[in-house]
Design a protein around this motif. Structure first.
Motif, mmCIF file in Angstrom:
data_model
loop_
_atom_site.group_PDB
_atom_site.id
_atom_site.type_symbol
_atom_site.label_atom_id
_atom_site.label_comp_id
_atom_site.label_asym_id
_atom_site.label_seq_id
_atom_site.Cartn_x
_atom_site.Cartn_y
_atom_site.Cartn_z
ATOM 1 N N GLY A 224 0.738 -1.157 -0.139
ATOM 2 C CA GLY A 224 -0.129 -0.244 0.046
ATOM 3 C C GLY A 224 0.914 1.210 -0.107
ATOM 4 N N LYS B 9 -4.613 -3.265 -7.747
ATOM 5 C CA LYS B 9 -5.960 -3.375 -7.382
ATOM 6 C C LYS B 9 -6.469 -1.946 -7.263
ATOM 7 C CE LYS B 9 -4.548 -7.555 -5.029
ATOM 8 N NZ LYS B 9 -4.519 -8.201 -3.548
ATOM 9 N N ALA B 10 -7.744 -2.305 -7.064
ATOM 10 C CA ALA B 10 -8.834 -0.992 -7.062
ATOM 11 C C ALA B 10 -8.253 0.001 -5.971
ATOM 12 C CB ALA B 10 -10.342 -1.447 -6.565
ATOM 13 N N ASN B 11 -7.705 -0.334 -4.825
ATOM 14 C CA ASN B 11 -7.264 0.440 -3.661
ATOM 15 C C ASN B 11 -5.799 1.001 -4.108
ATOM 16 O OD1 ASN B 11 -5.403 -1.658 -3.333
ATOM 17 N ND2 ASN B 11 -6.131 -2.097 -1.254
ATOM 18 N N ASP C 258 -3.128 -0.709 -4.448
ATOM 19 C CA ASP C 258 -1.989 -1.632 -4.331
ATOM 20 C C ASP C 258 -1.447 -2.329 -5.339
ATOM 21 O OD1 ASP C 258 -2.446 -0.993 -1.603
ATOM 22 O OD2 ASP C 258 -3.114 -2.931 -0.851
#
Length: 487
Positions: free
Chosen positions: A13, A468-470, A472
């Motif tokens: 992250g 990824k959507a966030n 990461d």
């Protein structure tokens, strides 16, 4: 042997990447150059970057290249690999090593590594690149890469670091009473400059030492390049063993290697589609300093680190990036596509990739034969030369240590990623901690800027990653074209 690093399945992250980063960088452009760039003054401190060398060697008189061995195991391996490469390189490789040792003559004739490294582009594209350089069709690229006065090719120098660390070169005699080699400068006489501080490392009975406690090194004879591959005229080639500037200057770090990586990494950022091959060719040029017997593997590792930091500093300078690097990339891509007669991807697919067999199949100690045939083997050879088989000197398994600014080296490979995401790619592809010149442990304790030794740019610039959507990032594989998959 260091591997490709941890291809961990866990995602990094933004917060984790920020923490890792904290541990850890002719000429339409002439008017801008006159005004100056921020990176002109804010250059990397090579002595600080290479401070790990002090754990191996402590100089006592840098002018006479004397000192105290602090880690005999590491410096003995340094000797062994230097001698092995010098003794096992093919005649063809010796000639390539002489070619890579060239700098432009004072009148601008001949060639330098910014031209010879064009081989890394492939058989046809490499020839087109060299032709473009020689015919003046790549002025921005030339101004950027030239190793004599190029904006990146000559951006930092290793003279001060050499003077700081003061280590004797491989071909110097250990005995002060040895005779001076015929034709050598008087300044190179063993009574004046020698490797006596390393005599205990080189006792007879080892395959890489002589009966007189010298490192087993064979000088590569001078030659004349009549191929006209890189120049329109014949070019004299000489490793310069007997010159005062060679024999009296410190071996660590390698200046030619610094130049090679400044050129090679920059070329890889201009053409990220070819990064593994270009960087493998760059590592060959660096390894050729061992072929000639004028440097050790640690010198080459140190030179690579210097080159990485130099190119990262330039790419981190927004004004320099916008006014110099980006226009040079546009110039080079447009030229190659026009000269090739197709889109760059098509030209690459139809080309014969860079290849190399330096030892005619013999395997280097704790390694492979370093044969390059394609993108996959290019990545393997490059990764192997990041560590040269040195055993770990510090704790293994430490967290990633990405230098500040290093993410800028991935701007062209992954233009859609953020700084944190590019750092995540570097963190997941770098080699493990603890090897020679790695400063992870030192910087972990003192919150330093990170370890340049661990970067594996050939892996990072050839990664397939999932975002990824966030936000990461996970590195799925390496060795292909740089690819982003959105989850």
């Amino acid at each position: 042997m260091p591997g490709f690093g941890r291809r961990s399945s866990r995602s990094w992250g933004a917060a984790a990447v920020a923490a890792a980063t904290a541990l850890a960088l002719v000429a339409p452009a002439a008017p801008a150059q006159a005004a100056g760039y921020a990176s002109d003054k804010d250059k990397p401190d090579l002595t600080s970057i290479l401070v790990g060398y002090r754990e191996l060697w402590r100089p006592t008189n840098t002018k006479k290249l004397t000192g105290a061995v602090r880690d005999s195991s590491q410096l003995s391996w340094n000797d062994r690999v230097a001698s092995w490469v010098n003794q096992h390189a093919t005649k063809a490789q010796q000639f390539r090593a002489l070619q890579d040792s060239r700098y432009l003559s004072s009148d601008g004739s001949g060639y330098d590594q910014s031209i010879t490294l064009g081989d890394g582009l492939g058989q046809r594209l490499g020839a087109l690149y060299v032709k473009g350089r020689l015919t003046g069709k790549l002025p921005l690229t030339s101004k950027l890469l030239n190793t004599t006065d190029g904006l990146v090719g000559d951006y930092v120098t290793t003279g001060s670091a050499k003077n700081t660390f003061g280590y004797p070169r491989p071909f110097l005699r250990s005995r002060t009473t040895s005779k001076r080699v015929s034709g050598d400068s008087a300044s190179c006489a063993p009574s004046k400059i020698n490797a006596k501080s390393l005599a205990k490392l080189r006792k007879k009975g080892k395959s890489w030492t002589t009966s007189k406690s010298n490192l087993r090194i064979t000088r590569v004879p001078a030659a004349v390049d009549t191929t006209k591959t890189y120049a329109s005229k014949n070019v004299s080639l000489d490793a310069g063993y007997g010159s005062k500037s060679m024999c009296t200057s410190g071996s660590f770090p390698s200046g030619h290697t610094r130049a090679a990586y400044a050129v090679g990494i920059t070329l890889a950022t201009l053409l990220p589609e070819l990064a593994p091959s270009i960087l493998a060719r760059t590592s060959e040029a660096a390894n050729n300093r061992l072929v000639l017997g004028v440097h050790y593997p640690l010198d080459v590792i140190g030179g690579r680190m210097a080159g990485e930091a130099a190119v990262a500093a330039r790419w981190s300078d927004k004004v320099f990036r916008d006014k110099v690097l980006t226009p040079a990339r546009t110039e080079l891509v447009n030229y190659l596509q026009s000269a090739c007669g197709a889109a760059l991807a098509t030209c690459i697919a139809n080309d014969t990739p860079y290849a190399n067999d330096p030892y005619q199949g013999a395997k280097i100690p704790r390694g492979s034969a370093q044969i390059v045939k394609n993108r996959t083997t290019a990545l393997i050879a490059y990764t192997e030369r990041l560590g040269y088989g040195f055993s770990a000197t510090q704790k293994k398994g430490r967290a990633a240590s990405v230098p500040s600014g290093a993410d800028s080296l991935l701007r062209t490979a992954f233009p859609s990623l953020s700084t944190a995401q590019r750092n995540a790619v570097l963190a997941q592809t770098e080699i493990g901690s603890g090897h020679a010149l790695d400063t992870t442990e030192l910087h972990r304790k003192k919150k330093g800027p990170g370890s340049w030794q661990r970067l594996n740019l050939a892996a990072a610039m050839s990664a397939t990653i999932e975002v990824k959507a966030n936000g990461d990032v996970t590195v799925i594989s390496v060795g292909g074209a740089p690819t982003v998959i959105r989850a």
